[in-house]
Design a protein around this motif. Structure first.
Motif, PDB file in Angstrom:
ATOM      1  N   ALA A 233      34.085  42.704  46.245  1.00  0.00           N
ATOM      2  CA  ALA A 233      35.429  42.875  47.077  1.00  0.00           C
ATOM      3  C   ALA A 233      35.331  41.420  47.873  1.00  0.00           C
ATOM      4  O   ALA A 233      36.308  40.729  48.113  1.00  0.00           O
ATOM      5  CB  ALA A 233      35.611  43.769  47.974  1.00  0.00           C
ATOM      6  N   ARG A 234      34.211  41.141  48.728  1.00  0.00           N
ATOM      7  CA  ARG A 234      34.412  39.722  49.623  1.00  0.00           C
ATOM      8  C   ARG A 234      34.949  38.224  48.375  1.00  0.00           C
ATOM      9  O   ARG A 234      35.016  37.465  49.016  1.00  0.00           O
ATOM     10  CB  ARG A 234      32.461  39.878  50.284  1.00  0.00           C
ATOM     11  N   LYS A 235      33.595  38.578  47.360  1.00  0.00           N
ATOM     12  CA  LYS A 235      33.827  37.669  46.111  1.00  0.00           C
ATOM     13  C   LYS A 235      35.077  37.235  46.233  1.00  0.00           C
ATOM     14  O   LYS A 235      35.458  35.944  46.023  1.00  0.00           O
ATOM     15  CB  LYS A 235      32.922  37.405  44.890  1.00  0.00           C
ATOM     16  N   TRP A 236      36.386  38.053  45.563  1.00  0.00           N
ATOM     17  CA  TRP A 236      37.327  37.915  45.708  1.00  0.00           C
ATOM     18  C   TRP A 236      38.417  37.394  46.602  1.00  0.00           C
ATOM     19  O   TRP A 236      39.382  36.195  46.056  1.00  0.00           O
ATOM     20  CB  TRP A 236      37.806  38.961  44.659  1.00  0.00           C
ATOM     21  N   ALA A 237      38.175  37.830  47.461  1.00  0.00           N
ATOM     22  CA  ALA A 237      38.896  37.420  48.826  1.00  0.00           C
ATOM     23  C   ALA A 237      38.644  36.186  49.349  1.00  0.00           C
ATOM     24  O   ALA A 237      39.189  35.179  49.498  1.00  0.00           O
ATOM     25  CB  ALA A 237      38.427  38.236  49.870  1.00  0.00           C
ATOM     26  N   GLU A 243      40.011  28.400  48.640  1.00  0.00           N
ATOM     27  CA  GLU A 243      41.281  27.665  47.021  1.00  0.00           C
ATOM     28  C   GLU A 243      41.860  26.686  48.561  1.00  0.00           C
ATOM     29  O   GLU A 243      42.243  25.377  47.723  1.00  0.00           O
ATOM     30  CB  GLU A 243      42.121  28.526  46.396  1.00  0.00           C
ATOM     31  N   GLY A 244      42.719  27.046  49.344  1.00  0.00           N
ATOM     32  CA  GLY A 244      43.044  25.862  50.541  1.00  0.00           C
ATOM     33  C   GLY A 244      44.147  26.409  50.736  1.00  0.00           C
ATOM     34  O   GLY A 244      45.036  25.746  51.306  1.00  0.00           O
ATOM     35  N   LYS A 267      52.422  30.450  50.196  1.00  0.00           N
ATOM     36  CA  LYS A 267      51.619  30.571  50.999  1.00  0.00           C
ATOM     37  C   LYS A 267      51.381  31.689  51.625  1.00  0.00           C
ATOM     38  O   LYS A 267      50.006  31.793  51.368  1.00  0.00           O
ATOM     39  CB  LYS A 267      51.381  29.773  51.698  1.00  0.00           C
ATOM     40  N   GLU A 268      52.489  32.401  52.299  1.00  0.00           N
ATOM     41  CA  GLU A 268      51.937  33.794  53.366  1.00  0.00           C
ATOM     42  C   GLU A 268      51.695  35.556  51.750  1.00  0.00           C
ATOM     43  O   GLU A 268      50.999  36.114  52.422  1.00  0.00           O
ATOM     44  CB  GLU A 268      52.856  34.384  54.444  1.00  0.00           C
TER      45      GLU A 268
END
Length: 407
Positions: A233-237, A243-244, A267-268
């Motif tokens: 979960a941490r990796k995909w988030a 990506e920024g 963006k949001e």
């Protein structure tokens, strides 16, 4: 007389024969796979039909009659004495049947599309890849809805073409999630990025990554309790964060005004269910966002709304003094029954109890499709926002590192 009876029998038998021939004819109103999936337009239309089921799920009862508001709100009517919102229901409840059956329609449509997307190799490969990716994700997402609500369900990944083959045994919850993750990871490599799409009503790489983080968090929690999935979960988030491109909208109210005005902020808002129009044309794609959970209104110029959800004191007390989000999330006014669009009277906080206040985010006064309909709206429903991604990352990061890290 016998000759007459014999003639009648012969005529009758000939009628039965012609009737039989008529009934045995191949139906001419069925669009068989052999006659479809031949053009890019066919693929896009088939994909639209898969998306369509999500509009049905999120458009009405989901908003206020499934008890999804948890401790932050409550269903305001006292007219109903049973139902999912009161946790008093059985398997025959109409809402339960609906939320179970609708995803299966989407899944079968997706299965057909996945099976036939490469039928015509003359269609541009990039188009076929994107369509296949979106279909894979949508199949997985509908299974995600099912497994969250019903536990292990039958895993059907091929088109159902024979009514005698629909009886499939339930898979385990673990196997359901395994298929969901497999489909979503495949989809991530096929769908377009949100920047090239330019809108958030379609599945993008950001949407797949964010929902994958949500899936893994669910796997880490009850009932599987596979805590190794916190790292996934941490990796995909974190992929979305790193990506920024995505960022929070600094104006909290503008997030929801955008949905009412049918404006995108990619963006949001990363993925949203799209509703459209005011039912004056031939296309009917409206939902009930704003009607079911917006501040109550009987003024047709503002837009009528039932105020289906009231806020709780628990939610009120979560906001610190001076938090501007509070009075947008919990309406600090009541709409006037007459007057111009948006005419309202502000609440005296000393006399109006917190439990008598409407959920306030989805305000019909900002809708641009005129005239406003009584029971339907064009307001979109967000399924994944960048704020969700940040919160999921924080939760997973905290679990992985036994406390917050610096990323």
């Amino acid at each position: 007389m016998k000759r007459i009876l014999l003639l009648v029998v012969i005529i009758g038998m000939s009628g039965l024969t012609s009737c039989k021939d008529f009934l045995d004819r191949t139906p001419s109103d069925v669009l068989a796979p052999s006659n479809y999936y031949n053009t890019a337009a066919d693929l896009e239309a088939a994909l639209t039909s898969v998306y369509d089921r999500l509009l049905t799920i999120y458009g009405t009862n989901w908003l206020n009659q499934y008890g999804l508001e948890a401790d932050e709100g409550y269903y305001r009517t006292t007219a109903l004495t049973s139902g999912t919102h009161l946790y008093a229901f059985d398997a025959n409840d109409n809402f339960v049947v609906s939320i179970y059956s609708i995803p299966w329609t989407a899944i079968n449509r997706a299965n057909f599309l996945i099976a036939y997307v490469d039928k015509n190799p003359e269609i541009d490969q990039a188009i076929r890849n994107r369509v296949k990716g979106e279909a894979l994700f949508l199949r997985a997402y509908n299974y995600f809805l099912l497994v969250q609500g019903f536990g292990g369900v039958p895993m059907v990944t091929e088109p159902v073409t024979d009514p005698t083959t629909v009886h499939v045994a339930r898979s385990s919850i673990e196997d359901c999630y395994k298929q969901i993750v497999e489909d979503m990871i495949k989809a991530e490599g096929l769908v377009a990025d949100i920047q090239s799409l330019g809108y958030s009503g379609r599945v993008s790489k950001s949407a797949v990554r964010g929902v994958l983080a949500r899936v893994y968090l669910n796997m880490a929690g009850y009932p599987l309790r596979d805590e190794s999935k916190y790292a996934e979960a941490r990796k995909w988030a974190k992929m979305i964060i790193d990506e920024g491109f995505h960022e929070l909208n600094p104006n909290f109210s503008r997030i929801f005004i955008n949905h009412a005005e049918d404006k995108y902020d990619i963006k949001e808002c990363i993925w949203e269910i799209e509703y459209w129009g005011n039912r004056t044309g031939i296309y009917v794609e409206t939902g009930a966002v704003g009607v079911r959970i917006g501040p109550r209104s009987s003024n047709p110029l503002t837009g009528t709304a039932g105020g289906g959800i009231f806020a709780t004191a628990y939610l009120w007390n979560l906001y610190k003094p001076g938090d501007l989000r509070r009075d947008w999330s919990i309406a600090n006014f009541t709409y006037n029954s007459t007057g111009v669009n948006g005419a309202k009277t502000f609440i005296n906080e000393n006399t109006v109890k917190v439990y008598d206040r409407d959920a306030g985010k989805w305000r019909r006064e900002y809708e641009l499709a005129l005239p406003k309909t009584a029971s339907w709206t064009p307001q979109n429903w967000p399924l994944l926002r960048y704020s969700d991604v940040l919160l999921m990352f924080a939760e997973a990061d905290n679990q992985v590192n036994n406390g917050p890290s610096s990323q």
